[in-house]
Structures are given as structure tokens and as C-alpha cells.
Motif scaffolding. Structure first.
Motif, PDB file in Angstrom:
ATOM      1  N   ARG A 184     -12.746   1.122  -9.378  1.00  9.35           N
ATOM      2  CA  ARG A 184     -11.942   0.227  -9.732  1.00  9.35           C
ATOM      3  C   ARG A 184     -11.211  -0.455  -8.545  1.00  9.35           C
ATOM      4  NH1 ARG A 184     -11.233   0.318 -15.369  1.00  9.35           N
ATOM      5  NH2 ARG A 184     -12.732   1.819 -16.068  1.00  9.35           N
ATOM      6  N   HIS A 185     -10.897   1.137  -7.531  1.00  3.24           N
ATOM      7  CA  HIS A 185     -10.061   0.211  -6.498  1.00  3.24           C
ATOM      8  C   HIS A 185     -10.384   0.036  -4.892  1.00  3.24           C
ATOM      9  CE1 HIS A 185      -7.805   2.675  -9.254  1.00  3.24           C
ATOM     10  NE2 HIS A 185      -7.067   2.127  -9.394  1.00  3.24           N
ATOM     11  N   ARG A 186     -11.451  -0.977  -5.359  1.00  5.72           N
ATOM     12  CA  ARG A 186     -12.276  -1.438  -3.793  1.00  5.72           C
ATOM     13  C   ARG A 186     -12.900   0.058  -2.585  1.00  5.72           C
ATOM     14  NH1 ARG A 186     -10.184  -6.576  -1.862  1.00  5.72           N
ATOM     15  NH2 ARG A 186     -10.042  -7.425  -4.294  1.00  5.72           N
ATOM     16  N   VAL A 188     -13.222   0.489   3.621  1.00  4.49           N
ATOM     17  CA  VAL A 188     -12.482   0.466   2.871  1.00  4.49           C
ATOM     18  C   VAL A 188     -11.704   1.844   3.064  1.00  4.49           C
ATOM     19  CG1 VAL A 188     -11.140   0.427   0.695  1.00  4.49           C
ATOM     20  CG2 VAL A 188     -12.062  -2.250   1.947  1.00  4.49           C
ATOM     21  N   ALA A 189     -12.757   2.520   3.044  1.00  7.19           N
ATOM     22  CA  ALA A 189     -13.064   3.606   2.446  1.00  7.19           C
ATOM     23  C   ALA A 189     -12.862   4.542   3.228  1.00  7.19           C
ATOM     24  CB  ALA A 189     -14.159   4.071   1.701  1.00  7.19           C
ATOM     25  N   ALA A 191      -5.261   6.315  -6.417  1.00  4.66           N
ATOM     26  CA  ALA A 191      -5.000   5.216  -5.995  1.00  4.66           C
ATOM     27  C   ALA A 191      -4.969   4.045  -6.665  1.00  4.66           C
ATOM     28  CB  ALA A 191      -7.154   4.899  -5.964  1.00  4.66           C
ATOM     29  N   ALA A 192      -4.411   2.632  -5.507  1.00  4.75           N
ATOM     30  CA  ALA A 192      -3.603   1.400  -6.162  1.00  4.75           C
ATOM     31  C   ALA A 192      -4.330   0.866  -5.479  1.00  4.75           C
ATOM     32  CB  ALA A 192      -2.815   2.111  -6.307  1.00  4.75           C
ATOM     33  N   ALA A 240      -7.149  -1.845 -12.772  1.00  8.92           N
ATOM     34  CA  ALA A 240      -7.288  -0.500 -12.061  1.00  8.92           C
ATOM     35  C   ALA A 240      -4.885  -0.675 -11.947  1.00  8.92           C
ATOM     36  CB  ALA A 240      -7.566  -1.238 -10.767  1.00  8.92           C
ATOM     37  N   ASN A 241      -5.255   0.396 -11.077  1.00  9.75           N
ATOM     38  CA  ASN A 241      -3.528   0.597 -10.774  1.00  9.75           C
ATOM     39  C   ASN A 241      -2.968  -0.098  -9.844  1.00  9.75           C
ATOM     40  OD1 ASN A 241      -3.894   3.064 -12.673  1.00  9.75           O
ATOM     41  ND2 ASN A 241      -5.076   3.944 -10.897  1.00  9.75           N
TER      42      ASN A 241
END
Length: 508
Positions: free
Chosen positions: A172-174, A180-181, A472-473, A502-503
Motif C-alpha cells: 500500500r505504501h510503495r 524506496v524501501a 507507514a504513510a 493507504a495512510n
């Protein structure tokens, strides 16, 4: 010294490449590249005919295009290892395709060394290849080749197993995007060290500049160009930010056409087949460990599993860092290299070298198969340095899986796995609870800005107001994006709102 006849030993290694920017370019498929590397490994044994007849297992590293939702514009084989076997004239009784992850080459070698030591296999070929550069070049052309191939025969497809390190919160948060991670982990480490974005980019440049020198001397490298610290660290149009803090030059180069092969057999078989002793390289230490889920880790900027796997393999081999003549640390991004250096006391700026290939940004990042090339290079170097020791650290997921091998020409009997006790220590370590959906106030722990084709998107990880729960957002809020781009938003107070997808985060 007497060595038990079932002791596993590496007897042949080979590599292949088909660089698209050279006159020799042939638009080879991954099957062609795997077959070429296998022929090179067979020739390397100096007993090609006998070894060819003895191969009874082929273990293939999973191709990138052999994963769900990954396109295969030129087609692919339905049974990659048997396609390679048919081209080379091998008749294995068992073939398999491994799960995803850059740990695969070393993990497969350790697994099949264990099988040979137990008498469950005679001679194993570990093979992998990627033709991603060719696939991208021809994808939309009318003259594209057809690499589709249907072949009958047994295949043990172990499946991708993304669930080993990806969950719905990450989706949900890429966080299925590796830049990114890893950038979240990189910034978490930077925050712990108290360094600025500019200083950290210089550190990443100092880390990788020596890698470019190794790549420049490697005929299989995708980018054989020496680059300075300034070139790597300075953000320009040609070295744009992929995900804060990463400029393009310090992340894995995934457009490559390379293949590799490793042949493993027993001492008794090697003697019977006539493989010269100066070809033999032994596995002295090995460890395979899994890390906690990314968002649940006590410190997102560390991987204790990678550190413990490395020290565990060195301990099994009975050697220390000072005893190593060659080192290859998995380098898809700087943080996995820094992580092992931090834990082992290795000097990240040392000129002695932390790669034997040039590393994933410069040698190239052939999907899950990079460390197979590292093993090949390590074996070749150790043959020229009899009695020396070499270390290969292979990484999968988001510093999620680590497989380590310690190699030497010194004869040694196989030591069984000791992973279970080490894994139990990791599993018992404290973790943080993670909320998939959350609404409320939170404090920013780490972050990145994903500079994708659709514009910048902020990704944050924060601690909820209970002081424990991780959240996470995503954010496209102008004020928060500006703070993230400035590079020092740590500790900022956020308001997070759970939405259907997502948040979402904004500054408080």
C-alpha cells in the motif's frame, strides 16, 4: 590431509555477456547467456566431457521475467534449466528454479554442497542469466526476436515467495519499490549517525568510487568506467535523484545482458573425472539467515541478520576479517555494504576493496543472480592465491535474507549448517508492532521522496503517539514534501489519516 570422498568442491566457473553497446552484440536470450556461461564453466574444469556427463542437478536462479506481473516482451522458456541443458547437452535427473532474492546463488550453492556431502547428488550446476537490456531495447520494435521456448521434462518451480519479505502494508505504501524501501533504511542510518544529506552523498561516493575501478577492469561489466567521488555524489541531470538520498549512479544498474555458471561436485567425483587439483575451491563457511520484517525492525537502518550471518560464516571457517584476501559485499544500494562494514569493523573507504566484480551499480545488477558472478570471480582469484580466503555476502529482499560463503583452495571437509541457533537469536529479538491503517498523531522516524515518472511522492515511517507502533504513510502535501526534500525532517510531528488505499501524512 585426508578429505572425505563426499566433500563438496567447486570445480568449474564461467561467465558470459552480450553488451548492447559493442560491435559483438548478438541479441542473446537469457537461455543463450546461461548456456554460454555453462560451456565456459565446463571448459574451466579441464575435464569438460566427463563433467558434462556427471551433472545430475541443475539449480537455476529465478529470472526477473519469471515473476508475477513482470512483462516478458520477447517471450521466455517454460523450463529455463532444461532449455539451458538442451543447448549444452546435459541430461540432469532433477532441475529447479529458486525463489526470488539476491541471496539465491550462495544459498543454492550451500544447499547443493550439503546434498553432495550427504550423497544425495553427484554433480550440480548452478546457473543464472538476465537479458534485460536486450528485452528493453527490442520490446516495441517490429524486428524483435522471439525467445519463447516450450520444453518438456521435470521442473521443481519453488515459486517466488514474495511473502517472505513483502506484506500488504508495504504494498500500500510503495515499499515494493526497492529504491524506496532501501532509501528508508539509508536515511534511518544517516539519522542515527547524525550526518547531513550532502555529507552522506559524499560518503556513498567514497564507498563506490573504488568499485568503479574494479568494474573498469572487468570485461563482463555493464559500465566499465572509472568515476570520481564527485561524479557519484553530485546531483545533476545525468545523475538525478531516484529516491532521496540516492542519485542514480549509486543504485543497481538493472539493464544488463550477463550469465554465470558454477559447477559443484564431490572430491571423489573430481578425482574420478580428472579435474586438476588446482581447480578445486572449498566452501569453508556458510550461513543463511532471515531478517525481521522491515517495518518491525527495532532499527530500520540496520540488519542484524546480515551481520550475524557474516560473522557466523567466518567463525565456521575459523578466520577473521584480517585473514580475507577477497571480499564481495552485495551492493544494490550503499546501505547493505555500510551495514556489514559497520558490524565487522570494515573500513568502507578502504582501498583494499569490498567487491571483486565492480558491484551492482557498475558491474550490473542481473536480477537475483548478481552474487553468482561474485562467486565466480572469487573462485578465479583464489586459484591465483592458493591458501587465501574469500568472502561473498549475498543479500535478498530489503536486507531480508542473507547468504554468506567463505571460500579457499585449502582442503576442508564440509561443515553442516549451524543456522538454526543463529536464527533463533534473531527471531527472539524485540520488534515493533506495525499498524496497516492508522489515524492520529505520530513522530517521523525515517523517510524518502520517490521521484517517479508521475511526480514526487513522499514516503514516511513514523512512530504513533503510543511510542511503539510503527506507521507507514504517503504524502503529496507541499509543506511536508519540502521538509523531506530538505533532508532533515526527523522528529517532525505528523498528522496521519487512514484512507481506503493507504495512510496519508501531513505536518501537524
Amino acid at each position: 590431509m585426508h578429505i572425505a570422498p563426499h566433500t563438496p568442491v567447486v570445480v568449474g566457473v564461467g561467465q558470459s555477456c552480450d553488451r548492447i553497446d559493442t560491435p559483438e552484440y548478438q541479441a542473446s536470450s537469457s537461455i543463450d547467456l546461461g548456456a554460454a556461461a555453462t560451456r565456459a564453466a565446463l571448459a574451466d574444469t579441464a575435464a569438460a566431457g566427463a563433467v558434462r556427463d556427471a551433472v545430475d542437478v541443475i539449480a537455476a536462479v529465478r529470472e526477473m521475467e519469471n515473476m508475477p506481473h513482470v512483462p516478458s516482451p520477447l517471450g521466455r522458456s517454460n523450463n529455463y534449466p532444461r532449455s539451458v541443458a538442451r543447448r549444452v547437452g546435459l541430461t540432469p535427473g532433477h532441475v529447479l528454479v529458486e525463489i526470488v532474492g539476491g541471496q539465491s546463488p550462495q544459498s543454492l550453492l550451500t544447499e547443493h554442497a550439503e546434498m553432495i556431502a550427504a550423497g544425495r547428488a553427484d554433480c550440480a550446476l548452478i546457473v543464472g542469466a538476465e537479458a534485460t537490456s536486450t528485452a528493453r531495447y527490442f520490446a516495441d520494435r517490429d524486428d524483435r526476436p522471439d525467445f519463447s521456448e516450450e520444453i518438456d521434462g521435470q521442473l521443481d518451480d519453488r515459486g517466488p515467495h514474495f511473502e517472505d519479505f513483502i506484506d500488504m502494508t508495504m504494498v500500500r505504501h510503495r515499499l515494493t519499490s526497492m529504491p524506496v524501501a532501501y532509501a528508508l533504511a539509508e536515511n534511518a542510518r544517516r539519522h542515527r549517525l547524525g550526518t547531513s544529506v550532502d555529507d552522506h552523498r559524499r560518503a556513498m561516493g567514497r564507498l563506490f568510487a573504488p568499485f568503479t575501478q574494479v568494474a573498469a577492469a572487468n570485461r563482463f561489466a555493464a559500465s566499465p568506467v572509472i568515476r570520481s567521488v564527485d561524479e557519484l555524489a553530485t546531483v545533476t541531470d545525468a545523475n538525478r535523484v531516484i529516491a532521496q538520498p540516492y542519485p542514480r549512479q549509486v543504485v543497481a544498474r538493472d539493464m544488463v545482458n550477463v550469465g554465470s555458471a558454477i559447477i559443484l561436485t564431490s572430491v571423489a567425483n573430481a578425482e574420478r573425472m580428472g579435474v586438476p587439483r588446482d581447480k578445486w575451491v572449498f566452501l569453508h563457511g556458510h550461513t543463511d539467515l532471515h531478517e525481521q520484517a522491515l517495518l518491525a525492525r527495532a532499527d530500520i537502518g540496520r540488519s542484524p541478520a546480515a551481520a550475524l550471518a557474516t560473522t557466523g560464516a567466518l567463525d565456521m571457517a575459523g578466520v577473521g576479517v584480517a585473514d580475507l584476501s577477497t571480499v564481495d559485499l552485495y551492493s544494490c544500494f550503499p546501505i547493505p555494504v555500510f551495514n556489514v562494514c559497520d558490524a565487522l569493523g570494515l573500513d568502507a573507504d578502504a582501498s583494499t576493496g569490498l567487491t571483486v566484480t565492480g558491484g551492482l551499480p557498475f558491474f550490473g545488477g542481473p536480477g537475483h543472480n548478481y552474487s553468482s558472478h561474485a562467486i565466480v570471480e572469487t573462485v578465479e582469484r583464489l586459484r591465483r592465491l592458493p591458501g587465501a580466503y574469500g568472502l561473498v555476502v549475498a543479500n535478498g529482499g530489503i536486507m531480508s535474507k542473507t547468504s554468506v560463503g567463505v571460500y579457499s583452495t585449502n582442503p576442508v571437509e564440509y561443515t553442516p549448517r549451524s543456522d538454526r541457533a543463529l536464527q533463533a537469536r534473531l527471531d527472539a529479538a524485540p520488534t515493533r508492532p506495525v499498524a496497516e491503517f492508522f489515524s492520529g498523531s505520530a513522530t517521523l522516524d525515517t523517510f524518502t521522496v520517490d521521484h517517479g515518472r508521475h511526480g514526487p511522492m513522499g514516503v514516511v515511517v513514523a512512530t504513533a503517539d503510543d511510542g511503539q507502533t510503527r506507521v507507514a504513510a504517503l504524502t503529496s502535501d507541499d509543506a511536508l514534501l519540502a521538509a523531506l526534500d530538505a533532508g532533515e525532517p526527523f522528529g517532525a510531528e505528523l498528522v496521519i489519516e487512514a484512507t481506503e488505499g493507504a495512510n496519508s501524512a501531513r505536518l501537524a
